[in-house]
Design a protein around this motif. Structure first.
Motif, mmCIF file in Angstrom:
data_model
loop_
_atom_site.group_PDB
_atom_site.id
_atom_site.type_symbol
_atom_site.label_atom_id
_atom_site.label_comp_id
_atom_site.label_asym_id
_atom_site.label_seq_id
_atom_site.Cartn_x
_atom_site.Cartn_y
_atom_site.Cartn_z
ATOM 1 N N THR A 217 0.821 -1.219 0.000
ATOM 2 C CA THR A 217 0.000 0.000 0.000
ATOM 3 C C THR A 217 0.847 1.258 0.000
ATOM 4 O O THR A 217 0.318 2.342 0.111
ATOM 5 N N ARG A 218 2.154 1.134 -0.117
ATOM 6 C CA ARG A 218 3.041 2.276 0.125
ATOM 7 C C ARG A 218 2.758 3.468 -0.785
ATOM 8 O O ARG A 218 2.900 4.603 -0.402
ATOM 9 N N SER A 219 2.347 3.224 -2.022
ATOM 10 C CA SER A 219 2.154 4.334 -2.954
ATOM 11 C C SER A 219 0.687 4.692 -3.128
ATOM 12 O O SER A 219 0.324 5.358 -4.068
ATOM 13 N N THR A 224 -7.962 4.576 -1.383
ATOM 14 C CA THR A 224 -7.614 3.213 -1.792
ATOM 15 C C THR A 224 -7.284 2.346 -0.590
ATOM 16 O O THR A 224 -7.712 1.186 -0.507
ATOM 17 N N LEU A 225 -6.523 2.893 0.358
ATOM 18 C CA LEU A 225 -6.184 2.124 1.556
ATOM 19 C C LEU A 225 -7.438 1.818 2.359
ATOM 20 O O LEU A 225 -7.599 0.700 2.867
ATOM 21 N N ALA A 226 -8.345 2.795 2.470
ATOM 22 C CA ALA A 226 -9.591 2.567 3.203
ATOM 23 C C ALA A 226 -10.390 1.434 2.566
ATOM 24 O O ALA A 226 -10.948 0.581 3.255
ATOM 25 N N LYS A 227 -10.423 1.419 1.241
ATOM 26 C CA LYS A 227 -11.158 0.358 0.539
ATOM 27 C C LYS A 227 -10.533 -1.000 0.821
ATOM 28 O O LYS A 227 -11.238 -1.991 1.044
ATOM 29 N N GLU A 228 -9.210 -1.067 0.829
ATOM 30 C CA GLU A 228 -8.534 -2.334 1.080
ATOM 31 C C GLU A 228 -8.782 -2.842 2.490
ATOM 32 O O GLU A 228 -8.825 -4.045 2.734
ATOM 33 N N LEU A 244 -12.610 11.344 9.335
ATOM 34 C CA LEU A 244 -13.344 10.153 9.751
ATOM 35 C C LEU A 244 -12.806 8.904 9.054
ATOM 36 O O LEU A 244 -12.682 7.836 9.661
ATOM 37 N N THR A 245 -12.473 9.051 7.752
ATOM 38 C CA THR A 245 -11.896 7.923 7.025
ATOM 39 C C THR A 245 -10.548 7.529 7.622
ATOM 40 O O THR A 245 -10.236 6.342 7.777
ATOM 41 N N THR A 246 -9.730 8.517 7.967
ATOM 42 C CA THR A 246 -8.423 8.244 8.567
ATOM 43 C C THR A 246 -8.581 7.525 9.903
ATOM 44 O O THR A 246 -7.823 6.592 10.212
ATOM 45 N N ALA A 247 -9.580 7.939 10.689
ATOM 46 C CA ALA A 247 -9.837 7.252 11.959
ATOM 47 C C ALA A 247 -10.213 5.799 11.707
ATOM 48 O O ALA A 247 -9.776 4.894 12.436
ATOM 49 N N GLY A 248 -11.001 5.553 10.660
ATOM 50 C CA GLY A 248 -11.354 4.180 10.311
ATOM 51 C C GLY A 248 -10.159 3.375 9.858
ATOM 52 O O GLY A 248 -10.040 2.181 10.183
#
Length: 648
Positions: A217-219, A224-228, A244-248
């Motif tokens: 996930t580095r790039s 995209t990371l949230a979806k993964e 909120l997404t970052t908290a998730g």
């Protein structure tokens, strides 16, 4: 159960410990662990998960309390999970933050929205969402990205009006974000503008943490990371939504965080630096003290100045400046050898270090530039080749002017912009302008018949209006030219909007290779426009008298500047008659008005940029005095210079 493979009864006895290990790990990580991560934990393998997948399913398949979901996550039945009392990783107090801005540079751009989510004891206790008036127009690409436009911000408060509300919300909690350095740097820039102390909160950046824990996930971006991680995300590029997404994402990363042996946020904060230290400590490093003579430090003064590192035959190797020469030279003694590739071999080659005191940081900056230009030391990378600084040229005497890059400005009818320190930025800007605007880029003179006919492929591709075949409309051609000239003279927003629109079109076509080229081009054009802004400020800021400390504490220095250049410098002591000092200043001033040119030459560019940036940074200080257009009372200037507080 779905996804399970049956096995012989004796298997459960053979693998009881592994089974318990798997159950404990799943429960400790929120009762859902991806199979790849579980393989890594159970078997201690960092290799390909596929090699272990069949065995894992064979072991876990006999446990009725375990199940493999369709999304690849293993779970434990509620009856067993509820019996666990493992303390939560994120049970402390922290605030997840995000900002939306008018651009990427904290010193040049502004915050337009702040969003934050507060957690105490592992529970969400509040949210804060604020629109903020940036006192400037919102660029088109930002409007498209965020949906925030000038109309939405019409009644929004200034940052200074909401700063206290933001500070009271976050208090002294740890700040967490995705590329959190970007968010904090903008908040600190805004706080600095209103004269408030900048943030001292500890921070955790989930971008590098996710890259270290999940290398694949580095790039990737936040969405995209949230979806993964199966985290709900609006993808709206609004501050509170992204917070909120970052908290998730933080909660979604918990299984990987625990697998790394991290049990608290404070451990997570040190995770990246610990990993870096682990890599860097794979072998013993020699440091500068093993090579440098201690006499270099003991003989250096603790004052501003320039240091000159010399090698064999007294050859100048490197020139630097410092506000404290002794402290700066001492820092080389603790520096690991090979610390930076560009300095490889420097410490090994030093035979002597010479110091020159200057009295002030500005004087040190200017002297450093002069000495680098004179000696061109091997280990200095900047300010060595000013004679190669390019210009951008528009030949207005040609019936169909073109935009191109040249190495020198000639005394002709063309317009020259620059010089620029970065040839790469100048070339990228010329390429961008020729790509955006359909002007000719060929070298035809249009002064004889040979310039007409036989069009090049630029016409076929629609990148030229075709003056060589009589297709170009003069009014249209010169309207584009005027837009280019406006850009080079400081009105950058229309061109930047065209570039960002081009970036969006290529991204929509999934042409990521071209999108990368366009993004890099935007960076180069931004770099050049900022350089041009400094030159324009230098020419237009007016003539100045700057009072500085001198090397002798009983003396002061008066610097007279014109068009961004240092024209003269006069050191005086407090016992010297004011009339003599004033007469010297007046003679220098009259000579400057007679001879100084507004045109900035290549050899002057570095010193002009140094002086202009320093003046801009310290503009409100009383030791910087604009010289009025009307007759100047130089005796009054001298009296002011004797008593005014100085910039140390």
């Amino acid at each position: 159960m779905e996804g399970f493979v049956s096995s012989a009864p004796e298997t459960s006895t053979r693998y009881d410990k592994l089974l318990d290990r798997a159950c404990e790990f799943i429960i400790a990580n929120g009762n859902a662990v991806h199979e790849d991560l579980l393989i890594r934990h159970v078997f201690g393998s960092s290799g390909r998960p596929d090699l272990w997948r069949s065995l894992l399913r064979q072991i876990l398949g006999e446990a009725p309390e375990l199940g493999l979901r369709g999304d690849g996550y293993w779970t434990v039945s509620r009856s067993r999970a509820d019996s666990d009392d493992t303390p939560g990783l994120i049970d402390g107090s922290y605030t997840v933050i995000d900002v939306e801005t008018t651009g990427l540079k904290p010193l040049n751009h502004r915050v337009i929205e702040f969003g934050a989510v507060r957690y105490d004891g592992g529970k969400q206790t509040g949210t804060l969402s604020l629109l903020i008036q940036p006192e400037r127009k919102v660029p088109q690409y930002v409007r498209k990205l965020t949906g925030i436009d000038d109309q939405l911000l019409t009644d929004a408060p200034l940052f200074g009006d909401v700063a206290q509300e933001i500070l009271e919300f976050i208090e002294d909690t740890m700040l967490i974000g995705y590329n959190v350095g970007f968010d904090v740097s903008f908040l600190n820039a805004e706080l600095d503008r209103i004269g408030h102390q900048t943030l001292l909160n500890q921070t955790i950046d989930l971008l590098p943490v996710a890259g270290a824990l999940m290398p694949a996930t580095r790039s990737r971006g936040l969405t995209t990371l949230a979806k993964e991680l199966n985290v709900a995300s609006t993808g709206a590029h609004r501050a509170l939504d992204d917070a909120l997404t970052t908290a998730g994402v933080l909660k979604g990363l918990i299984p990987w965080i625990r697998a790394a042996g991290i049990t608290s946020l404070h451990q997570l904060d040190g995770f990246r630096s610990a990993r870096r230290e682990e890599r860097d400590s794979s072998g013993p490093f020699a440091r500068g003290r093993s090579l440098l003579d201690p006499e270099h430090v003991s003989s250096a003064p603790s004052t501003p100045g320039v240091y000159i590192m010399r090698g064999q035959k007294n050859r100048v190797l490197y020139i630097g400046k410092a506000k404290d020469l002794r402290a700066r030279i001492r820092s080389y003694y603790s520096q690991p050898l090979g610390y930076t590739r560009k300095m490889d071999g420097l410490l090994q080659s030093i035979k002597a270090i010479e110091t020159v005191e200057t009295g002030s940081e500005l004087a040190a900056l200017l002297l450093e530039q002069q000495l680098i230009a004179r000696y061109r030391p091997q280990f200095n990378r900047q300010m060595r080749t000013s004679d190669n600084y390019p210009y951008i040229r528009i030949d207005m005497s040609n019936p169909w002017p073109r935009v191109n890059m040249v190495k020198e400005a000639k005394d002709d009818s063309a317009r020259y912009y620059g010089p620029y320190r970065s040839s790469r930025a100048a070339r990228a800007t010329v390429d961008a302008l020729n790509d955006i605007f359909p002007l000719r880029s060929c070298s035809r003179s249009f002064k004889n018949s040979r310039s007409f006919g036989s069009p090049c492929t630029e016409l076929d591709f629609g990148r030229c209006l075709g003056p060589c075949v009589g297709q170009a409309d003069r009014d249209e051609y010169f309207s584009y030219l005027r837009e280019i000239i406006a850009f080079l003279e400081g009105d950058v927003e229309p061109v930047m909007e065209r570039l960002h629109a081009q970036l969006e079109r290529t991204a929509e076509r999934l042409d990521f290779e071209k999108a990368t080229r366009v993004r890099n081009r935007i960076d180069r054009v931004t770099e050049l426009s900022q350089s041009q802004e400094v030159l324009s400020l230098a020419v237009n800021q007016g003539d100045l008298v700057v009072v500085l400390p001198a090397v002798d504490p009983d003396c002061r220095e008066i610097m007279l500047t014109r068009f961004g250049r240092t024209w003269s410098r006069r050191i005086f002591d407090q016992g010297e008659p004011s009339e003599e000092i004033a007469a010297d200043l007046e003679r220098s001033w009259e000579r400057a008005r007679e001879l100084a040119s507004m045109t900035i030459l290549q050899r002057e560019l570095d010193s002009v940029q140094i002086l202009t940036r320093w003046v801009r940074k310290n503009w409100d200080h009383p030791s910087i005095m604009p010289v009025p257009d009307e007759p100047v009372d130089w005796s009054q200037v001298v009296e002011h210079a004797r008593t005014v507080p100085l910039i140390e």
